[in-house]
Design a protein around this motif. Sequence first.
Motif, PDB file in Angstrom:
ATOM      1  N   UNK A   1      -0.659  21.776  39.555  1.00  0.00           N
ATOM      2  CA  UNK A   1      -0.099  20.439  39.736  1.00  0.00           C
ATOM      3  C   UNK A   1       1.410  20.499  39.571  1.00  0.00           C
ATOM      4  N   UNK A   2       2.120  19.793  40.455  1.00  0.00           N
ATOM      5  CA  UNK A   2       3.570  19.635  40.314  1.00  0.00           C
ATOM      6  C   UNK A   2       3.898  18.148  40.284  1.00  0.00           C
ATOM      7  N   UNK A   3       4.630  17.739  39.271  1.00  0.00           N
ATOM      8  CA  UNK A   3       5.206  16.400  39.276  1.00  0.00           C
ATOM      9  C   UNK A   3       6.600  16.506  39.859  1.00  0.00           C
ATOM     10  N   UNK A   4       6.877  15.734  40.898  1.00  0.00           N
ATOM     11  CA  UNK A   4       8.160  15.879  41.587  1.00  0.00           C
ATOM     12  C   UNK A   4       8.935  14.565  41.565  1.00  0.00           C
TER      13      UNK A   4
ATOM     14  N   UNK B   1       7.415  18.978  36.183  1.00  0.00           N
ATOM     15  CA  UNK B   1       6.348  19.645  35.431  1.00  0.00           C
ATOM     16  C   UNK B   1       5.495  20.464  36.378  1.00  0.00           C
TER      17      UNK B   1
END
Lengths: 81, 81, 143, 143
Positions: free
Chosen positions: C29-32, C90
Amino acid sequence: MIIQVKLFAVARDLVGADQLQVELSGTCTVETLKEAMVQLQPNLAPMIDFMRIAVDSQFATADTQILADSEIACIPPVSGG
Amino acid sequence: MIIQVKLFAVARDLVGADQLQVELSGTCTVETLKEAMVQLQPNLAPMIDFMRIAVDSQFATADTQILADSEIACIPPVSGG
Amino acid sequence: MVELTELPINVQAVSDSVVSGDSGAVVLFLGTTREFTRGRQTESLDYEAYPEMALKQLQQLEAEARERWPIDQCTIIHRLGHLELAEASIAVAIATPHRVDAFEAAQWIMDEVKQVVPIWKKENWADGTTQWVHPGMDTPPQK
Amino acid sequence: MVELTELPINVQAVSDSVVSGDSGAVVLFLGTTREFTRGRQTESLDYEAYPEMALKQLQQLEAEARERWPIDQCTIIHRLGHLELAEASIAVAIATPHRVDAFEAAQWIMDEVKQVVPIWKKENWADGTTQWVHPGMDTPPQK
């Protein structure tokens, strides 16, 4: 009419070729195609109920009609992903 | 005893410093600490109920005791991730 | 493995840190950084942490996730400092034998990070104001 | 975007293909080659496809996912040919404004891929036998 059925994975290994040529007469559905395949290649018999038939790259149902220019493939249970 | 309360984000901006020095007497809990902070810095008042207090890097409850050598931090609602 | 970093998150390195022949599934997962939030335009973000506690909380989350799911590898990296649009704040990567566990664990970790890890985001709005984000609490924009 | 490839899947490129300032969340799933399956040891895998139909099915899955969830970007890549341990056979990457949608969409696509996309895996077991994997159907190992 003469249909070329594409074969994959275990079906291709059992038949020993990547196509199976099937001669059909009259109106033909997925069900009659499967019967003809088993008659030509009896070693497909135990597996034929697990195979789906694709007509023109779409899964067909038992009563889907097969035409002379349809692209036909025999799809054993898939395991991609 | 004198406690240094670490401040972050909006709390640090409101106080204008990254620590708040609070003098406490007797047995002290998170609740009495918060009251003392608001007395020193009245502009924290509208936000103090939203702030959690961490004692030695763990979230504390209202009746957690604060000792002279505890590391204390004021934790406004988090927005990481 | 948990980490706080001021450097851009390297997706390939995060993936490499969890992939192995032991697992069959990896969820990353990437929070962008999103440009628009309810119609308001973001120019950039700044993230700040209480680093000692943030690391402890992340370690606890990893440990609890490992108790709940059969996790082979777990990497959680949170970026701090100044972030431009589209940069990742993240990365959470989970490797498990079966995919349902990796999806569940990654979602659970993200939900928890947003509750219990002392890290804060400051919006630098395109109109020149800045604003700390404190969910549930009103924080007026500042000049 | 959907793709079948004989080349190793480049995780960074997959991630780059979906990350933008429009989204806040990216979920990237990798299916990787696991060494042990119910105690049996795998040495390597081979994947075969009915490529025309597999691409059509993947395109339909992307289209249906885009109807169900607010998806900004979607990339699905399936590897074909010979894979060593720990290599990725599939990458699914979804970018959405909010993370719950990205998790749901990626899981749904993976569930569907395993039902409707004509791709097959052959196990090359460490004992020298090989075996097509056809879920629900008995296929004896072959020499």
